[in-house]
Every structure is written in C-alpha cells, then in structure tokens.
Design an enzyme around this catalytic site. Structure first.
Site, PDB file in Angstrom:
ATOM      1  N   HIS A   1      -9.588   1.369   4.885  1.00 44.11           N
ATOM      2  CA  HIS A   1      -8.209   1.211   5.546  1.00 44.11           C
ATOM      3  C   HIS A   1      -8.266   2.418   6.597  1.00 44.11           C
ATOM      4  O   HIS A   1      -9.124   3.567   6.588  1.00 44.11           O
ATOM      5  CB  HIS A   1      -7.255   1.870   4.396  1.00 44.11           C
TER       6      HIS A   1
ATOM      7  N   GLY B   1       2.278   2.289  10.951  1.00 44.15           N
ATOM      8  CA  GLY B   1       3.330   3.493  10.411  1.00 44.15           C
ATOM      9  C   GLY B   1       3.897   3.971  11.848  1.00 44.15           C
ATOM     10  O   GLY B   1       4.518   5.079  11.544  1.00 44.15           O
TER      11      GLY B   1
ATOM     12  N   GLU C   1      -5.652  -4.786  10.871  1.00 47.43           N
ATOM     13  CA  GLU C   1      -4.594  -3.757  11.064  1.00 47.43           C
ATOM     14  C   GLU C   1      -4.938  -2.881  12.008  1.00 47.43           C
ATOM     15  O   GLU C   1      -5.619  -1.730  12.207  1.00 47.43           O
ATOM     16  CB  GLU C   1      -4.489  -2.554   9.761  1.00 47.43           C
TER      17      GLU C   1
ATOM     18  N   ASN D   1       0.945  -1.160  -0.004  1.00 48.07           N
ATOM     19  CA  ASN D   1       0.102  -0.087   0.176  1.00 48.07           C
ATOM     20  C   ASN D   1       0.900   1.144  -0.018  1.00 48.07           C
ATOM     21  O   ASN D   1       1.575   1.555   0.838  1.00 48.07           O
ATOM     22  CB  ASN D   1      -0.859  -0.052   1.277  1.00 48.07           C
ATOM     23  N   TRP D   2       1.092   1.940  -1.146  1.00 44.10           N
ATOM     24  CA  TRP D   2       1.943   3.162  -1.469  1.00 44.10           C
ATOM     25  C   TRP D   2       1.253   4.431  -0.765  1.00 44.10           C
ATOM     26  O   TRP D   2       2.053   5.386  -0.575  1.00 44.10           O
ATOM     27  CB  TRP D   2       2.199   3.240  -2.815  1.00 44.10           C
ATOM     28  N   LYS D   3       0.046   4.324  -0.436  1.00 48.95           N
ATOM     29  CA  LYS D   3      -0.548   5.381   0.277  1.00 48.95           C
ATOM     30  C   LYS D   3      -0.342   6.606  -0.726  1.00 48.95           C
ATOM     31  O   LYS D   3      -0.236   6.318  -1.772  1.00 48.95           O
ATOM     32  CB  LYS D   3      -0.134   5.791   1.654  1.00 48.95           C
TER      33      LYS D   3
ATOM     34  N   SER E   1       3.341  -2.008  10.661  1.00 47.99           N
ATOM     35  CA  SER E   1       4.796  -1.855  10.754  1.00 47.99           C
ATOM     36  C   SER E   1       5.387  -3.120  10.387  1.00 47.99           C
ATOM     37  O   SER E   1       6.442  -3.833  11.027  1.00 47.99           O
ATOM     38  CB  SER E   1       4.937  -1.385  11.902  1.00 47.99           C
TER      39      SER E   1
ATOM     40  N   GLU F   1      -6.468   4.817   7.742  1.00 50.22           N
ATOM     41  CA  GLU F   1      -6.423   6.513   7.360  1.00 50.22           C
ATOM     42  C   GLU F   1      -7.750   6.945   6.702  1.00 50.22           C
ATOM     43  O   GLU F   1      -8.178   8.177   6.744  1.00 50.22           O
ATOM     44  CB  GLU F   1      -5.168   6.599   6.587  1.00 50.22           C
TER      45      GLU F   1
ATOM     46  N   GLY G   1       2.805  -0.930   4.171  1.00 47.99           N
ATOM     47  CA  GLY G   1       2.762   0.456   3.939  1.00 47.99           C
ATOM     48  C   GLY G   1       4.240   0.946   3.703  1.00 47.99           C
ATOM     49  O   GLY G   1       4.960   0.688   2.806  1.00 47.99           O
ATOM     50  N   GLY G   2       4.609   1.315   4.704  1.00 51.67           N
ATOM     51  CA  GLY G   2       6.144   1.997   4.748  1.00 51.67           C
ATOM     52  C   GLY G   2       7.413   1.303   4.180  1.00 51.67           C
ATOM     53  O   GLY G   2       7.922   1.669   3.309  1.00 51.67           O
TER      54      GLY G   2
HETATM   55  C1  PEP Z   1      -0.836   0.205   5.994  1.00 52.41           C
HETATM   56  O1  PEP Z   1      -0.979   1.279   5.460  1.00 52.41           O
HETATM   57  O2  PEP Z   1      -1.767  -0.641   5.540  1.00 52.41           O
HETATM   58  C2  PEP Z   1       0.224  -0.288   6.865  1.00 52.41           C
HETATM   59  C3  PEP Z   1       0.282  -1.327   7.437  1.00 52.41           C
HETATM   60  O3  PEP Z   1       1.308   0.659   7.178  1.00 52.41           O
HETATM   61  P1  PEP Z   1       2.606   0.482   7.643  1.00 52.41           P
HETATM   62  O4  PEP Z   1       3.228  -0.672   7.064  1.00 52.41           O
HETATM   63  O5  PEP Z   1       3.675   1.380   7.338  1.00 52.41           O
HETATM   64  O6  PEP Z   1       2.508   0.428   9.295  1.00 52.41           O
END
Ligand code: PEP
Length: 252
Positions: A97, A173, A167, A12-14, A212, A99, A233-234
């Site tokens: 999600h 994040g 999640e 997930n590049w956001k 994470s 966010e 994500g990151g």
């Molecule tokens: C996400 O955006 O779904 C996520 C899990 O982000 P991160 O891996 O950065 O915590």
C-alpha cells in the site's frame, strides 16, 4: 471480458475504528454481503483480524491484513507473518500500500517478497501500485507502473487469484479521484504488463481502482471495462457509505 471477472469492493480501514465501531459495522455488512453479486472484503487493523474474521464467519466476506512480514516467525518485533494472518481466519493481505511504501520505506523488492511469502502460506495478496503526483506531472505514470508491476510480481507465482490495486498516490485520502478515463488507461496498461509476464492469465486477474472512491463516483469508474472493483479507504469507515459504494458500483 469483464463479465468473467467477479467484482471486488474492499474496505481498507487503515489505523481507524475500535471494537465497538467494528461490531456495528459488521452487523450491517454481514447480512448485506450475501445479497450482492460481488466479493466484499475488509482489511481491518491487525489487532482486530480475529474478531472481524469471527464476525464474518458464514458470510461471503473476505478478511485480510493490511501488511505482513515475509518470515514465518522469529525475532522481528512488531511484525506479523502470513502464518499468523491465516491463523486469525483471514485469507488476504495488502502488499505495498502506498502508505507502507512512503511512510515506512517499503521498496518494491520488499513488496514482492511479502507477496510471494503470502502465497506460500495460501494467502491471496492484493498488490498496490501507483504513481506520485510528481511522477504524474513529469509524464512518468506508465513508466512507474511498468516498473512497479515487473518488480512487485517478480517473486509472485502466476495465479489468477492474485489481485492488483491501482492507487495513484495523489488520489489517496486527498478527495481527488482519477478521472474514469485516466484510471481506465492506467489499469488497461497494468493488464498489458501482466499479460507480458503471465500471458492470458492477465484476463482473469482482478485489477481494482483506489483513491478517494465515494458513493458518488463509483458508478462511472465501474463502467470502465478494465476496472474490476475498488479499494476504499476513508469512505469505507462507515457501513452506510461502504454499502452505498457497493450498491452504486454493482447497479451502475
Ligand atoms: C486506500 O487507503 O487504499 C485509499 C484508496 O484511501 P481513500 O479511499 O481514503 O483515498
């Protein structure tokens, strides 16, 4: 049991990366994805959906949008529909999600409406659920997940292709990851909730962990019997770390 569910590693590049970064990423991931016994998915920003789908064409990589609106078209400035996502060559969409829920006020009712509309157009929804830190500290995690699953699936037709991502909001994040034990407990509970709604189909539904995930913690998460993959994500912003996650997850 898990052996019958194909693992998923999803990026997930956001709201990150530009077309140059994406080209470099795709040059690495496209040849790699065909060599691994898992589904690889990418959720780019919507403006890059067509480009990512074109670059992924001919490879087993799944491409999806990070959000959508439930109407097919109309006066909804700034929104995109399932129809448009499909037209871009994508097959998946993230629904709910954290966010979206927390920064943009999406309710569980909106999430299920989106997921149902996605299905109606032939997209596969990946529905995200998870508790906040406050809810966790109050001991409300399972209660929240029960509500999230019941509401989020209420407009969704039973289908083994539907994907769920657990999640925990406090882990996204933040660098904090749920312990494998906590993630397994939550995901096993989610599967039980799906079983109450959809019967034995629950055994075929892929439920991912997100929060994470890094190359260093994926193996212990993937060793858990109910965890069928990761939404990243990151650590998915660089092809090297995303490939390391997939590699370490598959070879655990
Ligand atoms: C996400 O955006 O779904 C996520 C899990 O982000 P991160 O891996 O950065 O915590």
């Amino acid at each position: 049991m898990k052996n019958r569910r194909k693992e998923i590693y999803a990026a997930n590049w956001k709201m990150n990366l530009d077309s140059g970064d994406i080209r470099g990423f795709m040059e690495r991931i496209v040849p790699y994805a065909g060599t691994v016994d898992a589904e690889v998915m990418i959720f780019p920003p919507a403006v890059y959906l067509s480009s990512v789908a074109e670059q992924a064409a001919g490879s087993p990589i799944g491409v999806g949008a990070q959000n959508m609106f439930w109407e097919r078209n109309g006066a909804y400035t700034g929104e995109i529909s399932a129809l448009m996502i499909k037209d871009c060559g994508a097959g998946y969409v993230l629904c709910g999600h954290s966010e979206r829920r927390h920064f943009f006020g999406e309710s569980a009712e909106m999430v299920t409406r989106k997921a149902g509309a996605a299905q109606d157009e032939g997209l596969i929804p990946m529905i995200c659920v998870g508790e906040t830190l406050e809810e966790r500290e109050q001991g409300e995690t399972l209660e929240v997940l029960h509500k999230d699953i019941y509401c989020s699936l209420s407009d969704v037709k039973p289908d083994k292709r539907v994907i769920i991502a657990y999640e925990p909001v406090w882990a996204i994040g933040t660098g904090l990851t749920a312990t494998p034990e906590d993630a397994e407990t939550a995901i096993a509970y989610i599967r039980d909730q799906v079983r109450e709604l959809w019967g034995d189909l629950a055994d075929a539904i892929r439920i991912l962990y997100g929060g994470s995930v890094k190359p260093g913690n994926i193996a212990e998460l993937m060793a858990c019997p109910n965890i069928d993959g990761a939404l990243v994500g990151g650590a998915s912003l660089h092809a090297d770390s995303f490939i390391d996650i997939i590699q370490n997850g598959v070879n655990r």
